[in-house]
Scaffold this motif. Structure first.
Motif, PDB file in Angstrom:
ATOM      1  N   ILE A   1     -29.765  -5.771  -3.491  1.00 35.34           N
ATOM      2  CA  ILE A   1     -29.066  -6.985  -3.908  1.00 35.34           C
ATOM      3  C   ILE A   1     -27.603  -6.644  -4.144  1.00 35.34           C
ATOM      4  CG2 ILE A   1     -31.118  -8.085  -4.864  1.00 35.34           C
ATOM      5  CD1 ILE A   1     -30.205  -7.312  -7.630  1.00 35.34           C
ATOM      6  N   THR A   2     -26.761  -7.611  -3.935  1.00 36.89           N
ATOM      7  CA  THR A   2     -25.329  -7.380  -4.110  1.00 36.89           C
ATOM      8  C   THR A   2     -24.978  -7.321  -5.591  1.00 36.89           C
ATOM      9  OG1 THR A   2     -24.766  -9.722  -4.174  1.00 36.89           O
ATOM     10  CG2 THR A   2     -24.814  -8.667  -1.988  1.00 36.89           C
ATOM     11  N   PRO A   3     -23.909  -6.630  -5.940  1.00 36.88           N
ATOM     12  CA  PRO A   3     -23.466  -6.635  -7.335  1.00 36.88           C
ATOM     13  C   PRO A   3     -23.183  -8.052  -7.844  1.00 36.88           C
ATOM     14  CG  PRO A   3     -22.401  -4.868  -6.155  1.00 36.88           C
ATOM     15  CD  PRO A   3     -23.133  -5.700  -5.129  1.00 36.88           C
ATOM     16  N   ALA A   4     -22.686  -8.919  -6.977  1.00 36.65           N
ATOM     17  CA  ALA A   4     -22.409 -10.302  -7.393  1.00 36.65           C
ATOM     18  C   ALA A   4     -23.688 -11.021  -7.786  1.00 36.65           C
ATOM     19  CB  ALA A   4     -21.694 -11.063  -6.287  1.00 36.65           C
ATOM     20  N   ALA A   5     -24.801 -10.730  -7.118  1.00 37.32           N
ATOM     21  CA  ALA A   5     -26.077 -11.336  -7.489  1.00 37.32           C
ATOM     22  C   ALA A   5     -26.639 -10.686  -8.748  1.00 37.32           C
ATOM     23  CB  ALA A   5     -27.074 -11.220  -6.342  1.00 37.32           C
ATOM     24  N   ALA A   6     -26.367  -9.394  -8.925  1.00 37.27           N
ATOM     25  CA  ALA A   6     -26.883  -8.685 -10.093  1.00 37.27           C
ATOM     26  C   ALA A   6     -26.230  -9.171 -11.380  1.00 37.27           C
ATOM     27  CB  ALA A   6     -26.680  -7.178  -9.941  1.00 37.27           C
ATOM     28  N   ASN A   7     -24.922  -9.406 -11.340  1.00 37.19           N
ATOM     29  CA  ASN A   7     -24.213  -9.873 -12.534  1.00 37.19           C
ATOM     30  C   ASN A   7     -22.937 -10.597 -12.115  1.00 37.19           C
ATOM     31  OD1 ASN A   7     -22.889 -10.294 -14.954  1.00 37.19           O
ATOM     32  ND2 ASN A   7     -23.565  -8.365 -15.835  1.00 37.19           N
ATOM     33  N   PRO A   8     -23.038 -11.885 -11.777  1.00 35.42           N
ATOM     34  CA  PRO A   8     -21.862 -12.618 -11.316  1.00 35.42           C
ATOM     35  C   PRO A   8     -20.751 -12.713 -12.356  1.00 35.42           C
ATOM     36  CG  PRO A   8     -23.796 -14.056 -11.435  1.00 35.42           C
ATOM     37  CD  PRO A   8     -24.239 -12.671 -11.774  1.00 35.42           C
ATOM     38  N   GLN A   9     -21.105 -12.774 -13.627  1.00 37.86           N
ATOM     39  CA  GLN A   9     -20.075 -12.889 -14.668  1.00 37.86           C
ATOM     40  C   GLN A   9     -19.220 -11.629 -14.746  1.00 37.86           C
ATOM     41  OE1 GLN A   9     -22.445 -13.842 -18.081  1.00 37.86           O
ATOM     42  NE2 GLN A   9     -22.338 -16.037 -17.699  1.00 37.86           N
ATOM     43  N   LEU A  10     -19.849 -10.475 -14.600  1.00 36.29           N
ATOM     44  CA  LEU A  10     -19.095  -9.224 -14.645  1.00 36.29           C
ATOM     45  C   LEU A  10     -18.181  -9.104 -13.438  1.00 36.29           C
ATOM     46  CD1 LEU A  10     -18.442  -6.611 -16.086  1.00 36.29           C
ATOM     47  CD2 LEU A  10     -20.423  -5.562 -14.976  1.00 36.29           C
ATOM     48  N   ILE A  11     -18.639  -9.536 -12.279  1.00 37.47           N
ATOM     49  CA  ILE A  11     -17.785  -9.510 -11.079  1.00 37.47           C
ATOM     50  C   ILE A  11     -16.539 -10.348 -11.325  1.00 37.47           C
ATOM     51  CG2 ILE A  11     -17.613 -10.418  -8.722  1.00 37.47           C
ATOM     52  CD1 ILE A  11     -18.930  -7.777  -8.672  1.00 37.47           C
ATOM     53  N   VAL A  12     -16.706 -11.520 -11.928  1.00 36.02           N
ATOM     54  CA  VAL A  12     -15.561 -12.395 -12.211  1.00 36.02           C
ATOM     55  C   VAL A  12     -14.616 -11.725 -13.205  1.00 36.02           C
ATOM     56  CG1 VAL A  12     -14.884 -14.586 -13.262  1.00 36.02           C
ATOM     57  CG2 VAL A  12     -16.765 -14.521 -11.632  1.00 36.02           C
ATOM     58  N   ARG A  13     -15.169 -11.097 -14.245  1.00 32.28           N
ATOM     59  CA  ARG A  13     -14.329 -10.423 -15.243  1.00 32.28           C
ATOM     60  C   ARG A  13     -13.567  -9.247 -14.648  1.00 32.28           C
ATOM     61  NH1 ARG A  13     -18.691 -10.905 -19.197  1.00 32.28           N
ATOM     62  NH2 ARG A  13     -19.165  -8.746 -18.743  1.00 32.28           N
ATOM     63  N   LEU A  14     -14.212  -8.494 -13.772  1.00 29.01           N
ATOM     64  CA  LEU A  14     -13.553  -7.342 -13.174  1.00 29.01           C
ATOM     65  C   LEU A  14     -12.508  -7.763 -12.149  1.00 29.01           C
ATOM     66  CD1 LEU A  14     -16.578  -4.943 -12.694  1.00 29.01           C
ATOM     67  CD2 LEU A  14     -14.776  -4.761 -14.389  1.00 29.01           C
ATOM     68  N   GLY A  15     -12.796  -8.851 -11.435  1.00 27.85           N
ATOM     69  CA  GLY A  15     -11.858  -9.449 -10.495  1.00 27.85           C
ATOM     70  C   GLY A  15     -11.115  -8.460  -9.636  1.00 27.85           C
ATOM     71  N   ALA A  16      -9.815  -8.472  -9.750  1.00 26.08           N
ATOM     72  CA  ALA A  16      -8.943  -7.676  -8.895  1.00 26.08           C
ATOM     73  C   ALA A  16      -9.040  -6.187  -9.193  1.00 26.08           C
ATOM     74  CB  ALA A  16      -7.507  -8.140  -9.050  1.00 26.08           C
ATOM     75  N   GLN A  17      -9.667  -5.807 -10.288  1.00 26.78           N
ATOM     76  CA  GLN A  17      -9.799  -4.385 -10.595  1.00 26.78           C
ATOM     77  C   GLN A  17     -10.674  -3.670  -9.573  1.00 26.78           C
ATOM     78  OE1 GLN A  17     -10.962  -3.756 -14.676  1.00 26.78           O
ATOM     79  NE2 GLN A  17      -9.761  -5.500 -15.354  1.00 26.78           N
ATOM     80  N   ILE A  18     -11.535  -4.418  -8.917  1.00 27.76           N
ATOM     81  CA  ILE A  18     -12.395  -3.835  -7.890  1.00 27.76           C
ATOM     82  C   ILE A  18     -12.082  -4.532  -6.580  1.00 27.76           C
ATOM     83  CG2 ILE A  18     -14.745  -3.466  -7.109  1.00 27.76           C
ATOM     84  CD1 ILE A  18     -15.631  -3.485  -9.961  1.00 27.76           C
ATOM     85  N   PRO A  19     -11.270  -3.913  -5.723  1.00 28.38           N
ATOM     86  CA  PRO A  19     -10.925  -4.564  -4.464  1.00 28.38           C
ATOM     87  C   PRO A  19     -12.143  -4.831  -3.595  1.00 28.38           C
ATOM     88  CG  PRO A  19     -10.109  -2.303  -4.513  1.00 28.38           C
ATOM     89  CD  PRO A  19     -10.694  -2.596  -5.862  1.00 28.38           C
ATOM     90  N   THR A  20     -13.029  -3.869  -3.475  1.00 26.80           N
ATOM     91  CA  THR A  20     -14.279  -4.086  -2.740  1.00 26.80           C
ATOM     92  C   THR A  20     -15.370  -3.306  -3.435  1.00 26.80           C
ATOM     93  OG1 THR A  20     -13.867  -2.228  -1.270  1.00 26.80           O
ATOM     94  CG2 THR A  20     -13.140  -4.395  -0.500  1.00 26.80           C
ATOM     95  N   LEU A  21     -16.466  -3.954  -3.643  1.00 29.69           N
ATOM     96  CA  LEU A  21     -17.630  -3.311  -4.226  1.00 29.69           C
ATOM     97  C   LEU A  21     -18.786  -3.594  -3.279  1.00 29.69           C
ATOM     98  CD1 LEU A  21     -18.675  -1.652  -6.590  1.00 29.69           C
ATOM     99  CD2 LEU A  21     -19.112  -3.774  -7.807  1.00 29.69           C
ATOM    100  N   ASP A  22     -18.872  -2.779  -2.243  1.00 26.21           N
ATOM    101  CA  ASP A  22     -19.849  -3.019  -1.195  1.00 26.21           C
ATOM    102  C   ASP A  22     -21.188  -2.353  -1.453  1.00 26.21           C
ATOM    103  OD1 ASP A  22     -18.022  -4.522   0.241  1.00 26.21           O
ATOM    104  OD2 ASP A  22     -17.252  -2.771   1.297  1.00 26.21           O
ATOM    105  N   ASP A  23     -21.241  -1.449  -2.413  1.00 26.85           N
ATOM    106  CA  ASP A  23     -22.488  -0.738  -2.675  1.00 26.85           C
ATOM    107  C   ASP A  23     -23.527  -1.700  -3.231  1.00 26.85           C
ATOM    108  OD1 ASP A  23     -21.195   1.579  -1.948  1.00 26.85           O
ATOM    109  OD2 ASP A  23     -20.735   2.156  -4.000  1.00 26.85           O
ATOM    110  N   ALA A  24     -24.638  -1.815  -2.540  1.00 25.05           N
ATOM    111  CA  ALA A  24     -25.701  -2.696  -2.994  1.00 25.05           C
ATOM    112  C   ALA A  24     -26.514  -2.013  -4.089  1.00 25.05           C
ATOM    113  CB  ALA A  24     -26.615  -3.066  -1.838  1.00 25.05           C
TER     114      ALA A  24
END
Length: 134
Positions: free
Chosen positions: A43-66
């Motif tokens: 599963i994608t990190p966005a599916a695992a925790n969408p709120q954290l992805i939003v908070r991290l935003g630009a700090q993580i340019p790409t987080l492709d690791d599933a």
């Protein structure tokens, strides 16, 4: 891997539990691989925790690791579904806690699905948020 496995018990048989796991996997936008009693899902990190992805935003340019999940179904009674992260330790998703979030969210969504399949309400239409660490 951070965090431990999640265990979900159900009075429903292994085939119905497998159907519930497949439903949950579909909600996360993935499919199961393997079988008949041991499966994997990514599963994608966005599916695992969408709120954290939003908070991290630009700090993580790409987080492709599933987030890699290992799901084992053992016949009962009760039927036991064990969900654990199988993400390699060097993946950034583990360092940020997405594997723990993925296990937690998948387990909570599976519990709600099995509850509905036992005749108590409707199946969830989207993944449950991860439980807070604790």
């Amino acid at each position: 891997m951070t965090g431990g496995p999640a265990v979900v018990r159900s009075s429903l048989g292994p085939q119905r539990c497998l159907a519930a796991v497949q439903h949950v996997a579909a909600l996360f936008g993935t499919t199961l691989r393997g079988g008949p009693a041991l499966y994997t899902a990514a599963i994608t990190p966005a599916a695992a925790n969408p709120q954290l992805i939003v908070r991290l935003g630009a700090q993580i340019p790409t987080l492709d690791d599933a987030v890699q999940l290992r799901i084992a179904i053992a016949a009962g009674p009760p039927t036991v579904v064990r969900i654990e992260a199988a993400t390699p330790l060097y993946y950034l998703t583990g360092a940020l806690g997405f594997d723990r979030d993925g296990v937690s969210s998948f387990a909570a969504t599976l519990q709600a699905t099995l509850h509905a399949d036992a005749g108590h309400g409707r199946r969830p239409g989207f993944p449950a948020p991860p439980r807070p660490p604790g």
